[in-house]
Design a protein around this motif. Structure first.
Motif, PDB file in Angstrom:
ATOM      1  N   THR A 189       2.107   0.652 -56.046  1.00 43.85           N
ATOM      2  CA  THR A 189       1.786   1.258 -57.338  1.00 43.85           C
ATOM      3  C   THR A 189       0.329   0.991 -57.690  1.00 43.85           C
ATOM      4  O   THR A 189      -0.307   0.103 -57.116  1.00 43.85           O
ATOM      5  N   GLY A 190      -0.186   1.740 -58.656  1.00 45.16           N
ATOM      6  CA  GLY A 190      -1.577   1.606 -59.056  1.00 45.16           C
ATOM      7  C   GLY A 190      -1.929   0.242 -59.623  1.00 45.16           C
ATOM      8  O   GLY A 190      -3.063  -0.205 -59.518  1.00 45.16           O
ATOM      9  N   GLY A 191      -0.973  -0.457 -60.200  1.00 45.98           N
ATOM     10  CA  GLY A 191      -1.252  -1.754 -60.811  1.00 45.98           C
ATOM     11  C   GLY A 191      -1.057  -2.935 -59.879  1.00 45.98           C
ATOM     12  O   GLY A 191      -1.173  -4.080 -60.291  1.00 45.98           O
ATOM     13  N   LEU A 192      -0.777  -2.676 -58.617  1.00 48.09           N
ATOM     14  CA  LEU A 192      -0.494  -3.739 -57.657  1.00 48.09           C
ATOM     15  C   LEU A 192      -1.534  -3.698 -56.553  1.00 48.09           C
ATOM     16  O   LEU A 192      -1.834  -2.631 -56.019  1.00 48.09           O
ATOM     17  N   THR A 193      -2.105  -4.847 -56.220  1.00 52.49           N
ATOM     18  CA  THR A 193      -3.002  -4.884 -55.068  1.00 52.49           C
ATOM     19  C   THR A 193      -2.297  -5.582 -53.918  1.00 52.49           C
ATOM     20  O   THR A 193      -1.638  -6.614 -54.111  1.00 52.49           O
ATOM     21  N   VAL A 194      -2.415  -5.006 -52.754  1.00 58.08           N
ATOM     22  CA  VAL A 194      -1.775  -5.563 -51.571  1.00 58.08           C
ATOM     23  C   VAL A 194      -2.387  -6.922 -51.245  1.00 58.08           C
ATOM     24  O   VAL A 194      -1.692  -7.834 -50.796  1.00 58.08           O
ATOM     25  N   ASN A 195      -3.670  -7.080 -51.508  1.00 56.43           N
ATOM     26  CA  ASN A 195      -4.321  -8.358 -51.268  1.00 56.43           C
ATOM     27  C   ASN A 195      -3.704  -9.457 -52.138  1.00 56.43           C
ATOM     28  O   ASN A 195      -3.563 -10.602 -51.706  1.00 56.43           O
ATOM     29  N   ALA A 196      -3.315  -9.120 -53.365  1.00 58.76           N
ATOM     30  CA  ALA A 196      -2.662 -10.099 -54.240  1.00 58.76           C
ATOM     31  C   ALA A 196      -1.300 -10.500 -53.674  1.00 58.76           C
ATOM     32  O   ALA A 196      -0.915 -11.669 -53.742  1.00 58.76           O
ATOM     33  N   VAL A 197      -0.575  -9.537 -53.114  1.00 52.98           N
ATOM     34  CA  VAL A 197       0.722  -9.852 -52.499  1.00 52.98           C
ATOM     35  C   VAL A 197       0.497 -10.775 -51.305  1.00 52.98           C
ATOM     36  O   VAL A 197       1.205 -11.761 -51.124  1.00 52.98           O
ATOM     37  N   ASN A 198      -0.512 -10.486 -50.497  1.00 54.44           N
ATOM     38  CA  ASN A 198      -0.818 -11.303 -49.333  1.00 54.44           C
ATOM     39  C   ASN A 198      -1.173 -12.736 -49.734  1.00 54.44           C
ATOM     40  O   ASN A 198      -0.898 -13.679 -49.006  1.00 54.44           O
ATOM     41  N   GLY A 199      -1.742 -12.915 -50.912  1.00 50.09           N
ATOM     42  CA  GLY A 199      -2.133 -14.236 -51.380  1.00 50.09           C
ATOM     43  C   GLY A 199      -1.059 -15.001 -52.128  1.00 50.09           C
ATOM     44  O   GLY A 199      -1.316 -16.104 -52.608  1.00 50.09           O
ATOM     45  N   MET A 200       0.139 -14.449 -52.238  1.00 47.04           N
ATOM     46  CA  MET A 200       1.197 -15.115 -53.008  1.00 47.04           C
ATOM     47  C   MET A 200       1.668 -16.386 -52.317  1.00 47.04           C
ATOM     48  O   MET A 200       2.017 -16.383 -51.137  1.00 47.04           O
ATOM     49  N   LYS A 201       1.648 -17.487 -53.081  1.00 42.93           N
ATOM     50  CA  LYS A 201       2.129 -18.791 -52.612  1.00 42.93           C
ATOM     51  C   LYS A 201       2.825 -19.461 -53.785  1.00 42.93           C
ATOM     52  O   LYS A 201       2.435 -19.274 -54.933  1.00 42.93           O
ATOM     53  N   ASN A 202       3.864 -20.216 -53.510  1.00 44.22           N
ATOM     54  CA  ASN A 202       4.583 -20.962 -54.542  1.00 44.22           C
ATOM     55  C   ASN A 202       5.118 -20.045 -55.645  1.00 44.22           C
ATOM     56  O   ASN A 202       4.985 -20.334 -56.828  1.00 44.22           O
ATOM     57  N   VAL A 203       5.701 -18.903 -55.238  1.00 44.82           N
ATOM     58  CA  VAL A 203       6.230 -17.942 -56.205  1.00 44.82           C
ATOM     59  C   VAL A 203       7.756 -18.001 -56.224  1.00 44.82           C
ATOM     60  O   VAL A 203       8.395 -18.479 -55.284  1.00 44.82           O
ATOM     61  N   THR A 204       8.330 -17.489 -57.308  1.00 44.98           N
ATOM     62  CA  THR A 204       9.777 -17.364 -57.436  1.00 44.98           C
ATOM     63  C   THR A 204      10.133 -15.892 -57.322  1.00 44.98           C
ATOM     64  O   THR A 204       9.607 -15.060 -58.065  1.00 44.98           O
ATOM     65  N   VAL A 205      11.010 -15.574 -56.383  1.00 45.10           N
ATOM     66  CA  VAL A 205      11.467 -14.208 -56.156  1.00 45.10           C
ATOM     67  C   VAL A 205      12.918 -14.124 -56.621  1.00 45.10           C
ATOM     68  O   VAL A 205      13.760 -14.913 -56.187  1.00 45.10           O
ATOM     69  N   VAL A 206      13.199 -13.182 -57.532  1.00 42.05           N
ATOM     70  CA  VAL A 206      14.563 -13.003 -58.053  1.00 42.05           C
ATOM     71  C   VAL A 206      14.971 -11.556 -57.826  1.00 42.05           C
ATOM     72  O   VAL A 206      14.223 -10.629 -58.176  1.00 42.05           O
ATOM     73  N   ALA A 207      16.145 -11.358 -57.252  1.00 40.19           N
ATOM     74  CA  ALA A 207      16.666 -10.016 -57.004  1.00 40.19           C
ATOM     75  C   ALA A 207      18.059  -9.881 -57.599  1.00 40.19           C
ATOM     76  O   ALA A 207      18.878 -10.797 -57.488  1.00 40.19           O
ATOM     77  N   GLN A 208      18.304  -8.744 -58.222  1.00 41.76           N
ATOM     78  CA  GLN A 208      19.627  -8.392 -58.725  1.00 41.76           C
ATOM     79  C   GLN A 208      20.156  -7.279 -57.822  1.00 41.76           C
ATOM     80  O   GLN A 208      19.515  -6.231 -57.686  1.00 41.76           O
ATOM     81  N   LEU A 209      21.311  -7.496 -57.209  1.00 49.31           N
ATOM     82  CA  LEU A 209      21.870  -6.531 -56.270  1.00 49.31           C
ATOM     83  C   LEU A 209      23.019  -5.743 -56.893  1.00 49.31           C
ATOM     84  O   LEU A 209      23.633  -6.178 -57.872  1.00 49.31           O
ATOM     85  N   ALA A 210      23.316  -4.608 -56.305  1.00 51.61           N
ATOM     86  CA  ALA A 210      24.359  -3.717 -56.814  1.00 51.61           C
ATOM     87  C   ALA A 210      25.721  -4.392 -56.879  1.00 51.61           C
ATOM     88  O   ALA A 210      26.524  -4.098 -57.764  1.00 51.61           O
ATOM     89  N   ASN A 211      25.993  -5.320 -55.970  1.00 47.50           N
ATOM     90  CA  ASN A 211      27.303  -5.978 -55.921  1.00 47.50           C
ATOM     91  C   ASN A 211      27.445  -7.113 -56.931  1.00 47.50           C
ATOM     92  O   ASN A 211      28.427  -7.829 -56.929  1.00 47.50           O
ATOM     93  N   GLY A 212      26.415  -7.301 -57.778  1.00 46.56           N
ATOM     94  CA  GLY A 212      26.481  -8.333 -58.807  1.00 46.56           C
ATOM     95  C   GLY A 212      25.842  -9.649 -58.413  1.00 46.56           C
ATOM     96  O   GLY A 212      25.725 -10.551 -59.234  1.00 46.56           O
ATOM     97  N   LYS A 213      25.419  -9.786 -57.174  1.00 47.33           N
ATOM     98  CA  LYS A 213      24.783 -11.029 -56.738  1.00 47.33           C
ATOM     99  C   LYS A 213      23.365 -11.132 -57.284  1.00 47.33           C
ATOM    100  O   LYS A 213      22.667 -10.135 -57.443  1.00 47.33           O
TER     101      LYS A 213
END
Length: 122
Positions: free
Chosen positions: A62-86
């Motif tokens: 997307t326009g507000g996201l830089t790939v370089n920023a994603v490449n530099g991610m360290k010590n982040v929390t990733v949270v996903a909500q799935l269709a099955n409720g998990k």
């Protein structure tokens, strides 16, 4: 009545920021891999090796996201909500591999690894 929805959707945040998931969402909460050890006289046992739990997906560029920023991610929390409720949570994660954008569809693959990925059910 319980829903029969099992798959097909995932919403993801990284440190609270929502990202558009194009597809290919996968997670691996495992912490070890095992390999059988055999000899000429039969099965001897197995060996065990630690592996890093992971969360991976294809994100929309997307326009507000830089790939370089994603490449530099360290010590982040990733949270996903799935269709099955998990709910899938990875804490203290970092990106691995490099990210290459497919500009025809504005998407790129990203993989996070870290010390722990948990899954909770509803």
């Amino acid at each position: 009545m319980a829903s029969n929805l099992l798959a097909g959707t995932a919403s993801v945040t990284v440190d609270g920021a929502t990202h558009l998931v194009e597809g290919g969402f996968k997670y691996n909460p495992s912490t070890v891999t095992r390999e059988s050890l055999t000899g000429m006289d039969g099965v001897h046992g197995f060996k065990e090796k630690y592996i890093a739990p992971s969360i991976s997906m294809s994100l929309r560029d997307t326009g507000g996201l830089t790939v370089n920023a994603v490449n530099g991610m360290k010590n982040v929390t990733v949270v996903a909500q799935l269709a099955n409720g998990k709910t899938i949570i990875g804490r203290n994660m970092w990106t691995v591999e490099s990210q290459e954008v497919d500009s025809e569809d504005a998407k790129f693959d990203v993989k996070f690894e870290g010390p722990q990925v948990t899954e909770t059910t509803t």
